[in-house]
Design a protein around this motif. Structure first.
Motif, PDB file in Angstrom:
ATOM      1  N   VAL A 105       0.854  -1.190   0.000  1.00 16.60           N
ATOM      2  CA  VAL A 105       0.000   0.000   0.000  1.00 16.60           C
ATOM      3  C   VAL A 105       0.891   1.241   0.000  1.00 16.60           C
ATOM      4  CG1 VAL A 105      -1.773   1.237   1.295  1.00 16.60           C
ATOM      5  CG2 VAL A 105      -1.801  -1.252   1.244  1.00 16.60           C
ATOM      6  N   SER A 106       0.542   2.211  -0.860  1.00 15.69           N
ATOM      7  CA  SER A 106       1.353   3.438  -0.904  1.00 15.69           C
ATOM      8  C   SER A 106       1.127   4.290   0.341  1.00 15.69           C
ATOM      9  CB  SER A 106       0.992   4.269  -2.132  1.00 15.69           C
ATOM     10  OG  SER A 106       0.933   3.473  -3.276  1.00 15.69           O
ATOM     11  N   GLY A 107      -0.081   4.216   0.895  1.00 10.83           N
ATOM     12  CA  GLY A 107      -0.346   4.996   2.103  1.00 10.83           C
ATOM     13  C   GLY A 107      -1.829   5.102   2.379  1.00 10.83           C
ATOM     14  N   ALA A 108      -2.132   5.681   3.547  1.00 14.48           N
ATOM     15  CA  ALA A 108      -3.537   5.808   3.939  1.00 14.48           C
ATOM     16  C   ALA A 108      -3.919   7.276   4.091  1.00 14.48           C
ATOM     17  CB  ALA A 108      -3.763   5.078   5.264  1.00 14.48           C
ATOM     18  N   ILE A 109      -5.144   7.579   3.642  1.00 15.79           N
ATOM     19  CA  ILE A 109      -5.701   8.918   3.874  1.00 15.79           C
ATOM     20  C   ILE A 109      -6.780   8.747   4.934  1.00 15.79           C
ATOM     21  CG2 ILE A 109      -7.021  10.819   2.853  1.00 15.79           C
ATOM     22  CD1 ILE A 109      -5.937  10.008   0.143  1.00 15.79           C
ATOM     23  N   ILE A 110      -6.705   9.559   5.974  1.00 16.49           N
ATOM     24  CA  ILE A 110      -7.692   9.409   7.045  1.00 16.49           C
ATOM     25  C   ILE A 110      -8.699  10.555   6.973  1.00 16.49           C
ATOM     26  CG2 ILE A 110      -8.022   9.288   9.547  1.00 16.49           C
ATOM     27  CD1 ILE A 110      -5.333   7.938   9.723  1.00 16.49           C
ATOM     28  N   ILE A 111      -9.966  10.165   6.978  1.00 19.77           N
ATOM     29  CA  ILE A 111     -11.039  11.164   6.913  1.00 19.77           C
ATOM     30  C   ILE A 111     -11.564  11.397   8.318  1.00 19.77           C
ATOM     31  CG2 ILE A 111     -13.226  11.793   5.781  1.00 19.77           C
ATOM     32  CD1 ILE A 111     -10.925  10.924   3.838  1.00 19.77           C
ATOM     33  N   THR A 112     -11.700  12.661   8.653  1.00 23.64           N
ATOM     34  CA  THR A 112     -12.246  12.981   9.966  1.00 23.64           C
ATOM     35  C   THR A 112     -13.187  14.167   9.867  1.00 23.64           C
ATOM     36  OG1 THR A 112     -11.679  13.517  12.252  1.00 23.64           O
ATOM     37  CG2 THR A 112     -10.292  14.468  10.567  1.00 23.64           C
ATOM     38  N   THR A 113     -13.958  14.353  10.922  1.00 26.62           N
ATOM     39  CA  THR A 113     -14.747  15.583  11.052  1.00 26.62           C
ATOM     40  C   THR A 113     -14.215  16.277  12.301  1.00 26.62           C
ATOM     41  OG1 THR A 113     -16.411  14.362  12.310  1.00 26.62           O
ATOM     42  CG2 THR A 113     -16.832  14.630   9.967  1.00 26.62           C
ATOM     43  N   PRO A 114     -14.489  17.553  12.478  1.00 18.20           N
ATOM     44  CA  PRO A 114     -13.780  18.262  13.554  1.00 18.20           C
ATOM     45  C   PRO A 114     -14.267  17.992  14.970  1.00 18.20           C
ATOM     46  CG  PRO A 114     -14.947  19.792  12.118  1.00 18.20           C
ATOM     47  CD  PRO A 114     -15.292  18.436  11.658  1.00 18.20           C
ATOM     48  N   GLN A 115     -15.335  17.221  15.141  1.00 13.24           N
ATOM     49  CA  GLN A 115     -15.793  16.990  16.515  1.00 13.24           C
ATOM     50  C   GLN A 115     -14.791  16.158  17.292  1.00 13.24           C
ATOM     51  OE1 GLN A 115     -17.559  16.520  13.823  1.00 13.24           O
ATOM     52  NE2 GLN A 115     -19.748  16.855  14.134  1.00 13.24           N
ATOM     53  N   GLU A 116     -14.774  16.387  18.597  1.00 17.39           N
ATOM     54  CA  GLU A 116     -13.756  15.757  19.447  1.00 17.39           C
ATOM     55  C   GLU A 116     -13.825  14.232  19.401  1.00 17.39           C
ATOM     56  OE1 GLU A 116     -11.663  16.710  23.620  1.00 17.39           O
ATOM     57  OE2 GLU A 116     -13.607  17.542  23.199  1.00 17.39           O
ATOM     58  N   LEU A 117     -15.059  13.708  19.369  1.00 15.38           N
ATOM     59  CA  LEU A 117     -15.221  12.264  19.425  1.00 15.38           C
ATOM     60  C   LEU A 117     -14.555  11.588  18.241  1.00 15.38           C
ATOM     61  CD1 LEU A 117     -16.579  10.190  21.218  1.00 15.38           C
ATOM     62  CD2 LEU A 117     -18.544  10.253  19.688  1.00 15.38           C
ATOM     63  N   SER A 118     -14.772  12.137  17.046  1.00 13.94           N
ATOM     64  CA  SER A 118     -14.190  11.468  15.887  1.00 13.94           C
ATOM     65  C   SER A 118     -12.673  11.642  15.886  1.00 13.94           C
ATOM     66  CB  SER A 118     -14.829  11.950  14.593  1.00 13.94           C
ATOM     67  OG  SER A 118     -14.325  13.174  14.200  1.00 13.94           O
ATOM     68  N   LEU A 119     -12.177  12.742  16.477  1.00 13.32           N
ATOM     69  CA  LEU A 119     -10.720  12.898  16.551  1.00 13.32           C
ATOM     70  C   LEU A 119     -10.099  11.843  17.477  1.00 13.32           C
ATOM     71  CD1 LEU A 119     -10.323  16.758  16.592  1.00 13.32           C
ATOM     72  CD2 LEU A 119      -9.701  15.184  14.787  1.00 13.32           C
ATOM     73  N   LEU A 120     -10.825  11.507  18.540  1.00 11.63           N
ATOM     74  CA  LEU A 120     -10.317  10.444  19.426  1.00 11.63           C
ATOM     75  C   LEU A 120     -10.213   9.132  18.660  1.00 11.63           C
ATOM     76  CD1 LEU A 120     -12.142  10.975  22.837  1.00 11.63           C
ATOM     77  CD2 LEU A 120      -9.686  10.989  22.400  1.00 11.63           C
ATOM     78  N   ASP A 121     -11.242   8.856  17.845  1.00 13.50           N
ATOM     79  CA  ASP A 121     -11.218   7.632  17.037  1.00 13.50           C
ATOM     80  C   ASP A 121     -10.066   7.677  16.049  1.00 13.50           C
ATOM     81  OD1 ASP A 121     -13.518   6.395  18.126  1.00 13.50           O
ATOM     82  OD2 ASP A 121     -14.779   7.779  17.004  1.00 13.50           O
ATOM     83  N   VAL A 122      -9.816   8.852  15.496  1.00 12.74           N
ATOM     84  CA  VAL A 122      -8.715   8.995  14.538  1.00 12.74           C
ATOM     85  C   VAL A 122      -7.380   8.691  15.210  1.00 12.74           C
ATOM     86  CG1 VAL A 122      -7.424  10.662  13.156  1.00 12.74           C
ATOM     87  CG2 VAL A 122      -9.884  10.666  13.077  1.00 12.74           C
ATOM     88  N   LYS A 123      -7.213   9.180  16.444  1.00  9.62           N
ATOM     89  CA  LYS A 123      -5.950   8.932  17.158  1.00  9.62           C
ATOM     90  C   LYS A 123      -5.706   7.437  17.280  1.00  9.62           C
ATOM     91  CE  LYS A 123      -5.796  13.152  19.909  1.00  9.62           C
ATOM     92  NZ  LYS A 123      -5.911  13.759  21.231  1.00  9.62           N
ATOM     93  N   ARG A 124      -6.783   6.693  17.594  1.00  8.84           N
ATOM     94  CA  ARG A 124      -6.668   5.243  17.722  1.00  8.84           C
ATOM     95  C   ARG A 124      -6.225   4.640  16.381  1.00  8.84           C
ATOM     96  NH1 ARG A 124     -11.963   4.298  19.968  1.00  8.84           N
ATOM     97  NH2 ARG A 124     -11.489   5.653  21.701  1.00  8.84           N
ATOM     98  N   GLY A 125      -6.853   5.105  15.300  1.00 13.81           N
ATOM     99  CA  GLY A 125      -6.549   4.594  13.958  1.00 13.81           C
ATOM    100  C   GLY A 125      -5.101   4.880  13.567  1.00 13.81           C
ATOM    101  N   ILE A 126      -4.647   6.090  13.870  1.00 12.13           N
ATOM    102  CA  ILE A 126      -3.278   6.468  13.516  1.00 12.13           C
ATOM    103  C   ILE A 126      -2.292   5.511  14.174  1.00 12.13           C
ATOM    104  CG2 ILE A 126      -1.493   8.236  13.884  1.00 12.13           C
ATOM    105  CD1 ILE A 126      -3.736  10.330  13.597  1.00 12.13           C
ATOM    106  N   LEU A 132       2.071   1.211   8.067  1.00 13.42           N
ATOM    107  CA  LEU A 132       1.424   1.835   6.904  1.00 13.42           C
ATOM    108  C   LEU A 132       1.639   3.336   6.959  1.00 13.42           C
ATOM    109  CD1 LEU A 132      -2.059   0.245   6.204  1.00 13.42           C
ATOM    110  CD2 LEU A 132      -0.505   1.241   4.547  1.00 13.42           C
ATOM    111  N   GLN A 133       2.140   3.881   5.858  1.00 10.81           N
ATOM    112  CA  GLN A 133       2.389   5.319   5.836  1.00 10.81           C
ATOM    113  C   GLN A 133       1.065   6.094   5.835  1.00 10.81           C
ATOM    114  OE1 GLN A 133       4.055   6.913   2.238  1.00 10.81           O
ATOM    115  NE2 GLN A 133       4.387   8.904   3.146  1.00 10.81           N
ATOM    116  N   ILE A 134       0.939   7.041   6.742  1.00  6.06           N
ATOM    117  CA  ILE A 134      -0.263   7.883   6.714  1.00  6.06           C
ATOM    118  C   ILE A 134       0.046   9.114   5.881  1.00  6.06           C
ATOM    119  CG2 ILE A 134      -1.868   9.223   8.116  1.00  6.06           C
ATOM    120  CD1 ILE A 134      -1.283   7.132  10.355  1.00  6.06           C
ATOM    121  N   LEU A 135      -0.707   9.266   4.795  1.00  7.23           N
ATOM    122  CA  LEU A 135      -0.419  10.370   3.874  1.00  7.23           C
ATOM    123  C   LEU A 135      -0.931  11.687   4.435  1.00  7.23           C
ATOM    124  CD1 LEU A 135      -1.435   8.427   0.670  1.00  7.23           C
ATOM    125  CD2 LEU A 135       0.895   8.982   1.368  1.00  7.23           C
ATOM    126  N   GLY A 136      -1.997  11.612   5.214  1.00 10.51           N
ATOM    127  CA  GLY A 136      -2.514  12.828   5.826  1.00 10.51           C
ATOM    128  C   GLY A 136      -3.990  12.709   6.143  1.00 10.51           C
TER     129      GLY A 136
END
Ligand code: ADP
Length: 263
Positions: free
Chosen positions: A148-169, A177-181
């Motif tokens: 895989v060349s990398g992953a793009i992570i989609i988020t919304t600005p609410q705090e809850l989804s950012l917490l989920d993003v942190k877990r994913g990262i 896996l390289q996180i592209l952004g």
């Protein structure tokens, strides 16, 4: 190590120059909408594009594209469904919609492996893979089976989804896996009257994420009714409104991604 165990770690042959995962910490943040529009934008950049809906538990591509079709089989491989020049495949084309909800570990790994191994993509410049929300067997299988060349992570600005993003990262980093952004979806709206951007949730939280995890924000997209309708593949938003802010945002995101993966 037994044969089965060994097979788990053998990579499949390369079927696209670049392969990108689109991921999110939780559902409903616009991951599938963005995956589809990224595919359309890469196509505008004259690339041969494939779009694989690997959201095993809730495939949305057939519904998004309004395609109720069964892929043909040729030489024991599925032929992708062509949608305006984009080659698409989804577990939703292959089995009834509700079936995968009850699948667990080995069934999921088998289904993902089959989607990766048994589709005749032809020659692709780029394959976009839409993965289920969160991080689990699907992401792990993909990262083990293909380069895989990398992953793009989609988020919304609410705090809850950012917490989920942190877990994913953290999980993506564990499997190397390289996180592209990040793409910050629904982060502002444009007022009809003053035509200015309004950041209703503020900008602070995504800044915090980029600072603490050293991850680039590839782009931000407004809350927009145009994006709700963006699955209308006959009139894709990014092909209609060449000057629109949404088109520019997608174009920018794709350029940044290409700059990262083609080095
Ligand atoms: P996910 O794949 O993360 O579950 P979807 O792409 O299915 O999310 O989007 C969830 C819903 O939000 C859909 O109805 C979609 O049209 C809508 N949506 C996505 N992005 C936006 C946006 N920027 N503005 C308004 N609606 C959006």
């Amino acid at each position: 190590m037994g044969n089965n165990e060994l097979n788990r770690f053998l990579k499949l042959p390369k079927f696209a120059k670049y392969i990108i995962i689109v991921a999110s910490g939780k559902g409903g943040v616009g991951k599938s909408t963005i995956a589809l529009n990224l595919a359309l934008t890469f196509q505008c950049l004259k690339m041969k594009v494939g779009l694989l809906d690997a959201d095993i538990y809730g495939p949305s591509l057939p519904k998004l594209l309004n395609k109720n079709v069964k892929p043909e089989i040729k030489n024991k491989s599925f032929l992708p469904i062509d949608v305006k020049g984009i080659k698409t495949m989804s577990i939703g084309y292959l089995i009834p919609e509700e079936t995968p909800n009850i699948w667990r570990g080995p069934m999921v790994i088998k289904a993902v492996t089959q989607l990766l191994r048994d589709v005749s993509w032809g020659e692709l410049d780029i394959l976009i893979i839409d993965t289920p929300p969160g991080t689990g067997d699907v992401q792990l299988t993909i990262s083990q089976k293909i380069d895989v060349s990398g992953a793009i992570i989609i988020t919304t600005p609410q705090e809850l989804s950012l917490l989920d993003v942190k877990r994913g990262i953290n999980m993506f980093r564990k499997v190397n896996l390289q996180i592209l952004g990040l793409v910050n979806n629904m982060s502002y709206y444009i007022c009809d009257k003053c035509e200015k951007k309004h950041y209703i949730f503020g900008k602070q939280l995504s800044h915090e994420l980029t600072n603490s995890f050293d991850i680039e924000i590839l782009g931000e997209l407004p809350i927009s009714k145009d994006l709700i309708k963006s699955h209308d593949i006959e009139h894709p938003i990014i092909k209609q409104k060449q000057s629109d802010i949404i088109f520019k945002s997608f174009f920018d995101i794709c350029q940044k991604v290409l700059n990262k993966i083609t080095v």
